[in-house]
Motif scaffolding. Structure first.
Motif, PDB file in Angstrom:
ATOM      1  N   ALA A 117       0.794  -1.168  -0.083  1.00  0.00           N
ATOM      2  CA  ALA A 117      -0.162   0.083  -0.171  1.00  0.00           C
ATOM      3  C   ALA A 117       0.932   1.302  -0.009  1.00  0.00           C
ATOM      4  N   PHE A 118       2.112   1.286   0.729  1.00  0.00           N
ATOM      5  CA  PHE A 118       2.827   2.373   0.870  1.00  0.00           C
ATOM      6  C   PHE A 118       3.715   2.488  -0.437  1.00  0.00           C
ATOM      7  N   SER A 119       4.081   1.458  -1.232  1.00  0.00           N
ATOM      8  CA  SER A 119       5.248   1.436  -2.011  1.00  0.00           C
ATOM      9  C   SER A 119       4.829   2.442  -3.376  1.00  0.00           C
ATOM     10  N   PRO A 120       3.448   2.354  -4.043  1.00  0.00           N
ATOM     11  CA  PRO A 120       3.385   3.290  -4.836  1.00  0.00           C
ATOM     12  C   PRO A 120       3.486   4.862  -4.826  1.00  0.00           C
ATOM     13  N   THR A 121       3.266   5.058  -3.466  1.00  0.00           N
ATOM     14  CA  THR A 121       3.380   6.589  -3.043  1.00  0.00           C
ATOM     15  C   THR A 121       4.921   6.805  -2.968  1.00  0.00           C
ATOM     16  N   VAL A 122       5.856   6.104  -2.439  1.00  0.00           N
ATOM     17  CA  VAL A 122       7.284   6.179  -2.368  1.00  0.00           C
ATOM     18  C   VAL A 122       7.786   6.347  -3.957  1.00  0.00           C
ATOM     19  N   ASP A 123       7.290   5.428  -4.837  1.00  0.00           N
ATOM     20  CA  ASP A 123       7.873   5.389  -6.311  1.00  0.00           C
ATOM     21  C   ASP A 123       7.619   6.672  -6.812  1.00  0.00           C
ATOM     22  N   ASN A 124       6.112   7.127  -6.500  1.00  0.00           N
ATOM     23  CA  ASN A 124       5.809   8.423  -7.392  1.00  0.00           C
ATOM     24  C   ASN A 124       6.611   9.581  -6.738  1.00  0.00           C
ATOM     25  N   ARG A 125       6.798   9.723  -5.433  1.00  0.00           N
ATOM     26  CA  ARG A 125       7.593  10.796  -4.972  1.00  0.00           C
ATOM     27  C   ARG A 125       8.769  10.680  -5.429  1.00  0.00           C
ATOM     28  N   ASN A 126       9.582   9.473  -5.564  1.00  0.00           N
ATOM     29  CA  ASN A 126      10.878   9.497  -6.282  1.00  0.00           C
ATOM     30  C   ASN A 126      10.841  10.126  -7.689  1.00  0.00           C
ATOM     31  N   GLN A 127       9.964   9.681  -8.260  1.00  0.00           N
ATOM     32  CA  GLN A 127      10.102  10.342  -9.747  1.00  0.00           C
ATOM     33  C   GLN A 127       9.712  11.843  -9.728  1.00  0.00           C
ATOM     34  N   GLN A 128       8.708  12.258  -8.868  1.00  0.00           N
ATOM     35  CA  GLN A 128       8.380  13.580  -8.801  1.00  0.00           C
ATOM     36  C   GLN A 128       9.688  14.474  -8.368  1.00  0.00           C
ATOM     37  N   TYR A 129      10.515  13.761  -7.306  1.00  0.00           N
ATOM     38  CA  TYR A 129      11.742  14.407  -6.983  1.00  0.00           C
ATOM     39  C   TYR A 129      12.627  14.692  -7.868  1.00  0.00           C
ATOM     40  N   LEU A 130      13.001  13.681  -8.905  1.00  0.00           N
ATOM     41  CA  LEU A 130      14.008  13.851  -9.963  1.00  0.00           C
ATOM     42  C   LEU A 130      13.318  14.908 -11.034  1.00  0.00           C
ATOM     43  N   ARG A 131      12.279  14.857 -11.036  1.00  0.00           N
ATOM     44  CA  ARG A 131      11.743  15.982 -12.097  1.00  0.00           C
ATOM     45  C   ARG A 131      11.898  17.483 -11.666  1.00  0.00           C
ATOM     46  N   GLU A 132      11.651  17.579 -10.256  1.00  0.00           N
ATOM     47  CA  GLU A 132      11.834  18.808  -9.643  1.00  0.00           C
ATOM     48  C   GLU A 132      13.271  19.145  -9.599  1.00  0.00           C
ATOM     49  N   LEU A 133      14.208  18.374  -9.330  1.00  0.00           N
ATOM     50  CA  LEU A 133      15.714  18.633  -9.511  1.00  0.00           C
ATOM     51  C   LEU A 133      15.774  19.197 -10.657  1.00  0.00           C
ATOM     52  N   GLU A 134      15.474  18.312 -11.673  1.00  0.00           N
ATOM     53  CA  GLU A 134      16.117  18.774 -13.291  1.00  0.00           C
ATOM     54  C   GLU A 134      15.276  20.122 -13.532  1.00  0.00           C
ATOM     55  N   ARG A 135      14.149  20.606 -13.130  1.00  0.00           N
ATOM     56  CA  ARG A 135      13.932  21.740 -13.541  1.00  0.00           C
ATOM     57  C   ARG A 135      14.790  22.707 -12.799  1.00  0.00           C
ATOM     58  N   GLN A 136      14.894  22.502 -11.494  1.00  0.00           N
ATOM     59  CA  GLN A 136      15.646  23.670 -10.800  1.00  0.00           C
ATOM     60  C   GLN A 136      16.994  23.810 -11.255  1.00  0.00           C
ATOM     61  N   PHE A 137      17.795  22.762 -11.937  1.00  0.00           N
ATOM     62  CA  PHE A 137      19.016  23.271 -12.326  1.00  0.00           C
ATOM     63  C   PHE A 137      18.878  23.859 -13.849  1.00  0.00           C
ATOM     64  N   GLU A 138      17.722  23.645 -14.398  1.00  0.00           N
ATOM     65  CA  GLU A 138      17.471  24.352 -15.787  1.00  0.00           C
ATOM     66  C   GLU A 138      17.304  25.880 -15.237  1.00  0.00           C
ATOM     67  N   SER A 139      16.632  26.119 -14.242  1.00  0.00           N
ATOM     68  CA  SER A 139      16.329  27.679 -13.874  1.00  0.00           C
ATOM     69  C   SER A 139      17.739  28.282 -13.344  1.00  0.00           C
ATOM     70  N   LEU A 140      18.572  27.401 -12.806  1.00  0.00           N
ATOM     71  CA  LEU A 140      19.918  27.889 -12.078  1.00  0.00           C
ATOM     72  C   LEU A 140      20.877  27.988 -13.233  1.00  0.00           C
ATOM     73  N   ILE A 141      20.943  27.115 -14.103  1.00  0.00           N
ATOM     74  CA  ILE A 141      22.183  27.116 -14.904  1.00  0.00           C
ATOM     75  C   ILE A 141      21.995  27.368 -16.482  1.00  0.00           C
ATOM     76  N   GLY A 142      20.566  26.767 -16.757  1.00  0.00           N
ATOM     77  CA  GLY A 142      20.095  26.727 -18.165  1.00  0.00           C
ATOM     78  C   GLY A 142      19.663  25.597 -18.791  1.00  0.00           C
ATOM     79  N   PRO A 143      19.207  25.224 -19.806  1.00  0.00           N
ATOM     80  CA  PRO A 143      18.746  24.236 -20.377  1.00  0.00           C
ATOM     81  C   PRO A 143      19.462  23.234 -20.630  1.00  0.00           C
TER      82      PRO A 143
END
Length: 430
Positions: A387-413
């Motif tokens: 029951a917990f595993s899908p939430t953990v999986d989704n959060r991991n993928q969300q975090y990866l996308r957020e980190l990628e967007r953050q460095f795009e805003s800091l450094i460039g595409p």
């Protein structure tokens, strides 16, 4: 669009290349800190492959050897030796001159640098810190960057508590001098807002360690279920081996009780660490378990293999069914590999990361361990993990996308858009 554009000529082979420095506690054997550096380094290289990278740290020779990037000492002293010498009176006279030389050397370095990134880690707390060490270095480098008109960015850092008043003064002002800041959790942001260091709306972004490459594919354990038991050379918040000796003994006693109960229930126990200094805790744990069981430890059921990098740690976590851990990045590593985890933390950040994954009910404090409660939580997590595993999986993928967007805003595409496939290894696998 690049938030931090080139504003000076670097020493790079390309005259318009940016010089980007990473600042922090790297090369000292802390797996989580080094993983944050690795994550930030590869993110910057994806977004600006031509950038000239340099690390500012206490152990530059280790960083140069292990990461293949240039590194300089955090306490750079310019043309002078590292410390005054000679008779005591002469050293006292020399000390202010040496300190002035350090400030000048830092300023001159920063004048040739476009951006300083403080990537992740819990650098804004004072666990085991003294004012003359990291708090003062942060103050000097951040103020010097402001004077040199060089961007200084705290990127997804952990903060608080800062208990020593001098540490609080220095760290608070270091943050105020910075040109960009983001925190890795709401508790860090709230703490720094409460002490007047930053605003209530400062961004909260994922821990940078979520951006490191996972081991390829799941590696499930063999004949018997395996529990990862993450231990730490924990001696209380002051991290003082004298005043914290009793805390450490009590902690090891409780952890060995947990290990023995797990062995009695038929589990294999795999001992995990998060820093090289934790090897003393491993030795103490193994000794205690063998004494409690009169040397009767089934072959292959109590495993303590070397762990030198975050990749080693994640690989070993992949060989477990669940984890009980004290080090913060042992907890993060278990979540990255989608494993049930019981947190035995010593700061609010442990509760925060567990709550973000829907696991807030499975948190305990390292100084008030009740083995029966820990084992009950473990049983419940193993039973309910589907029951917990899908939430953990989704959060991991969300975090990866957020980190990628953050460095795009800091450094460039990035040169290649999207999260690299290698980083996604293991996300969602069980």
């Amino acid at each position: 669009m690049k938030v931090f554009a080139t504003n000076r000529i670097s020493a790079s082979s390309k005259p318009d290349a940016r010089v980007i420095a990473f600042f922090g506690l790297y090369g000292a054997g802390n797996l989580g800190n080094d993983a944050a550096l690795t994550s930030a380094r590869f993110a910057v290289q994806r977004h600006d492959p031509e950038a000239e990278l340099v690390c500012v740290c206490f152990h530059p020779e280790v960083v140069r050897s292990e990461y293949g990037i240039n590194a300089v000492p955090i306490h750079m002293s310019g043309p002078l030796p590292d410390a005054p010498s000679g008779p005591r009176l002469l050293r006292m006279v020399q000390r202010p001159l040496f300190e002035l030389a350090r400030w000048v050397a830092v300023y001159r370095f920063l004048r040739r640098t476009d951006l300083v990134i403080v990537p992740g880690t819990g650098i804004l707390d004072d666990f085991g810190e003294r004012p003359h060490r990291m708090p003062y270095h942060l103050f000097r480098w951040s103020l010097s960057a402001k004077l040199a008109r060089t961007k200084f960015a705290f990127v997804n850092v952990g903060a608080g508590p800062i208990r020593h008043p001098v540490n609080r003064f220095l760290m608070k002002r270091a943050v105020r001098f910075s040109s960009y800041r983001s925190y890795r959790d709401d508790i860090s942001r709230s703490y720094m807002s409460e002490i007047g260091a930053s605003a209530d709306d400062t961004p909260v972004m994922p821990d940078l360690v979520f951006g490191v490459t996972r081991p390829a594919g799941p590696t499930l354990p063999g004949s018997s279920p395996t529990i990862g038991l993450g231990v730490m050379a924990y001696q209380g918040w002051a991290n003082d081996p004298v005043s914290g000796e009793g805390i450490f003994r009590s902690y090891i006693d409780n952890m060995s009780t947990i290990a023995c109960r797990l062995l009695d229930k038929g589990y294999t126990v795999r001992v995990l660490i998060g820093e090289t200094c934790d090897e003393s805790a491993v030795d103490a744990l193994l000794k205690s378990v063998r004494q409690r069981r009169d040397g009767d430890v089934p072959a292959g059921r109590l495993i303590a293999e070397p762990i030198d990098t975050m990749h080693d740690l994640l690989t070993q976590i992949a060989a477990t069914d669940a984890v009980i851990a004290t080090r913060y990045h042992n907890v993060v590593g278990a979540l990255m590999m989608n494993r049930p985890v019981v947190s035995l933390g010593y700061a609010a950040r442990f509760d925060e990361i567990m709550k973000s994954m829907g696991l807030g009910d499975y948190c305990h404090h390292a100084e008030s361990i009740v083995p029966e409660a820990i084992l009950a939580d473990l049983d419940e997590l193993l039973e309910k993990w589907d029951a917990f595993s899908p939430t953990v999986d989704n959060r991991n993928q969300q975090y990866l996308r957020e980190l990628e967007r953050q460095f795009e805003s800091l450094i460039g595409p990035p040169v290649q858009p999207g999260v690299p496939a290698a980083i996604l290894n293991g996300v969602g696998s069980r």
